[in-house]
Design an enzyme around this catalytic site. Structure first.
Site, PDB file in Angstrom:
ATOM      1  N   GLY B  42      54.052  73.538  28.447  1.00 17.01           N
ATOM      2  CA  GLY B  42      53.384  72.240  28.384  1.00 17.01           C
ATOM      3  C   GLY B  42      52.048  72.374  29.071  1.00 17.01           C
ATOM      4  O   GLY B  42      51.879  73.256  29.891  1.00 17.01           O
ATOM      5  N   THR B  43      51.068  71.477  28.758  1.00 17.62           N
ATOM      6  CA  THR B  43      49.747  71.761  29.307  1.00 17.62           C
ATOM      7  C   THR B  43      49.045  70.750  30.204  1.00 17.62           C
ATOM      8  O   THR B  43      49.341  70.751  31.371  1.00 17.62           O
ATOM      9  CB  THR B  43      48.799  72.317  28.254  1.00 17.62           C
ATOM     10  OG1 THR B  43      49.568  72.708  27.143  1.00 17.62           O
ATOM     11  CG2 THR B  43      48.102  73.511  28.779  1.00 17.62           C
ATOM     12  N   THR B  44      48.092  69.937  29.711  1.00 17.97           N
ATOM     13  CA  THR B  44      47.285  69.215  30.704  1.00 17.97           C
ATOM     14  C   THR B  44      47.957  67.961  31.264  1.00 17.97           C
ATOM     15  O   THR B  44      48.367  67.086  30.506  1.00 17.97           O
ATOM     16  CB  THR B  44      45.930  68.826  30.086  1.00 17.97           C
ATOM     17  OG1 THR B  44      45.363  69.990  29.514  1.00 17.97           O
ATOM     18  CG2 THR B  44      44.988  68.277  31.144  1.00 17.97           C
TER      19      THR B  44
END
Lengths: 226, 253
Positions: B42-44
């Site tokens: 998962g990222t930002t």
């Protein structure tokens, strides 16, 4: 060598039951009521921090009367059981009936095998969901489980309270009305209980996952007088 | 299952993780060698302090290497009534960590009869991260952001972490994940003291849009599928997640 006295098993059980009953009757009473909009638990309890009523899981509450350390141990065990079960399976798989049975097994086990029975009586309350109705499970010192769909009275001198409750509680009422009736049943005709003598909590759907709410003294004062 | 009753010296107290260990529930087993890019990531995510508390937001994309694995991943969660957690890193272990953390917080509250302080909760998370370190060393890195309203001090607070469990309190804002740097520069330009929750939410959405612009592992607004970033606020009144409609109007604000 002297022979030990023979005591019949019947007598042993009788003595134990009497011992437990005496211990439980010494404490004050507690009432659990199924309402139209939730479940109400009310206890006579002057302590502000040693609670008789507690949250077990999202829709399950616990109440105990008798020896505090004995029922509090069961309360904590119930929370552990529920949280492990909810973690391993799913939160909706945590149910009150199986917890009531575990309490019953434990209390029954202690009653028959230990020197001293537990001097407690406990209540497992479940808030209904969708079509499932709310339920109250009363578990006695000897492991007897009874499920009620209206009200339950635990501990103290239960008989007169039971009579008053049978007279007053003919159907399900709102939480607000149930609270007033519960106070009347607990106090009887000769006494007045005010908010400082009571511990009250409800299981009620208010839009979040957890449904257990404890009424603080100020709120209780307001609700009783309303 | 029998009733979990322990002798006095064996009792785990209000600690849910210790209880799981007693029950031998395997929460972080050994794993064979694997390629970390095969795991969903998962990222930002970001958190901004406001005059009312905090705003926490995250994009919705999960990736496996250079492929998009999932378009509607949730990376921001309520921990309890007054705090939120946002995760970046390997999705599986991160979501699992959130689950255990959520149960741990309410478990403590139920057993002890009082809520953990915000510091206490932040510290718990720190310990869970350091217990996770062996797996992080193998590539399953999890780095959360934890933010909430401190009921004792009547203010919003933000904590960022590193893989070893290091806990750092942030006093204005924090970002995390592969698009975190892009998001941070936009917040830095727009941040001021005493933002309202809605103002902070607008900045958060712009920062996520910036991150999605620059970083392939961060998802932008998907208007066709109606997938919007998750934005929540935590104030004295508690945790609140903005609805998709509210987010749409904040984006157009």
């Amino acid at each position: 060598m002297s022979m030990p006295y023979y005591v019949s098993p019947e007598q042993v059980m009788k003595d134990r039951a009497e011992y437990a009953q005496k211990g439980i009757a010494r404490g004050r009473s507690l009432i659990g009521l199924i309402c139209t909009d939730g479940v109400l638990l009310a206890a006579e309890n002057p302590s502000k921090s040693l609670y008789k009523i507690g949250e077990i899981h999202d829709r399950i509450a616990f109440a105990g009367v008798g020896k505090f350390n004995e029922f509090d141990q069961l309360r904590v065990a119930g929370i552990r059981h529920a949280d492990i079960k909810g973690y391993t399976y799913s939160r909706e798989d945590v149910d009150a009936r199986s917890l009531a049975n575990l309490y019953a097994q434990y209390l029954g086990q202690v009653f028959t095998h230990e020197m001293k029975p537990l001097e407690i009586e406990v209540l497992v309350a479940k808030l209904g969901f969708k079509d499932e109705p709310s339920q109250l499970f009363q578990i006695s010192y000897d492991g007897t489980v009874v499920d009620r769909d209206n009200f339950v009275i635990l501990g103290g001198d239960a008989q007169p309270l039971l009579e008053r409750a049978n007279e007053t509680l003919v159907e399900h009422y709102s939480i607000a009305d149930s609270l007033k009736k519960a106070v009347q049943i607990l106090q009887g005709p000769d006494r007045t209980l005010n908010s400082g003598d009571l511990e009250v909590a409800v299981l009620q759907d208010r839009g979040s996952r957890r449904t257990f709410y404890r009424y603080d003294r100020d709120m209780l004062e307001e609700l009783i007088k309303a | 299952m029998t009733l979990p009753i322990f002798s006095v010296d064996q009792d785990p107290g209000p600690d849910f993780k210790a209880l799981l260990t007693k029950y031998k529930v395997n929460i972080s087993g050994d794993i064979a060698k694997f390629d970390a890019s095969d795991i969903r990531h998962g990222t930002t995510v970001l958190a901004v302090k406001t005059s009312e508390g905090v705003v926490v937001a995250g994009d919705r994309r999960a990736t496996e290497g250079n492929r998009i694995a999932y378009r509607s991943m949730e990376k921001v969660f309520a921990v309890d009534s007054h705090s939120a957690i946002a995760i970046a890193g390997a999705a599986g272990p991160a979501v699992e960590m959130v689950k255990v953390f959520q149960i741990q917080v309410s478990h403590y509250e139920k057993v002890e009869g009082s809520m953990l302080s915000l510091d206490g909760k932040a510290n718990q998370l720190s310990q869970m991260l350091s217990a996770h370190l062996p797996l992080a060393m193998q590539g399953l890195v999890v780095v959360p952001l934890y933010a909430g309203y401190d009921l004792a001090n009547k203010t919003g607070r933000i904590f960022s972490y590193d893989v070893t469990g290091g806990r750092y309190e942030e006093f204005e804002f924090a970002t995390n994940g592969s698009g975190g740097r892009d998001a941070k520069s936009l917040i830095k330009l727009n941040f001021k003291e005493d933002l309202s929750s809605d103002e902070a939410a607008v900045i958060a959405l712009r920062a996520l849009a910036d991150a999605a612009d620059e970083d392939s592992a961060t998802g932008g607004v998907d208007a066709i599928r109606k997938i919007y970033p998750i934005v929540v606020k935590v104030t004295a009144d508690g945790f609140y997640r903005y609805s998709d409609d509210e987010i749409e109007s904040l984006i157009n604000a």
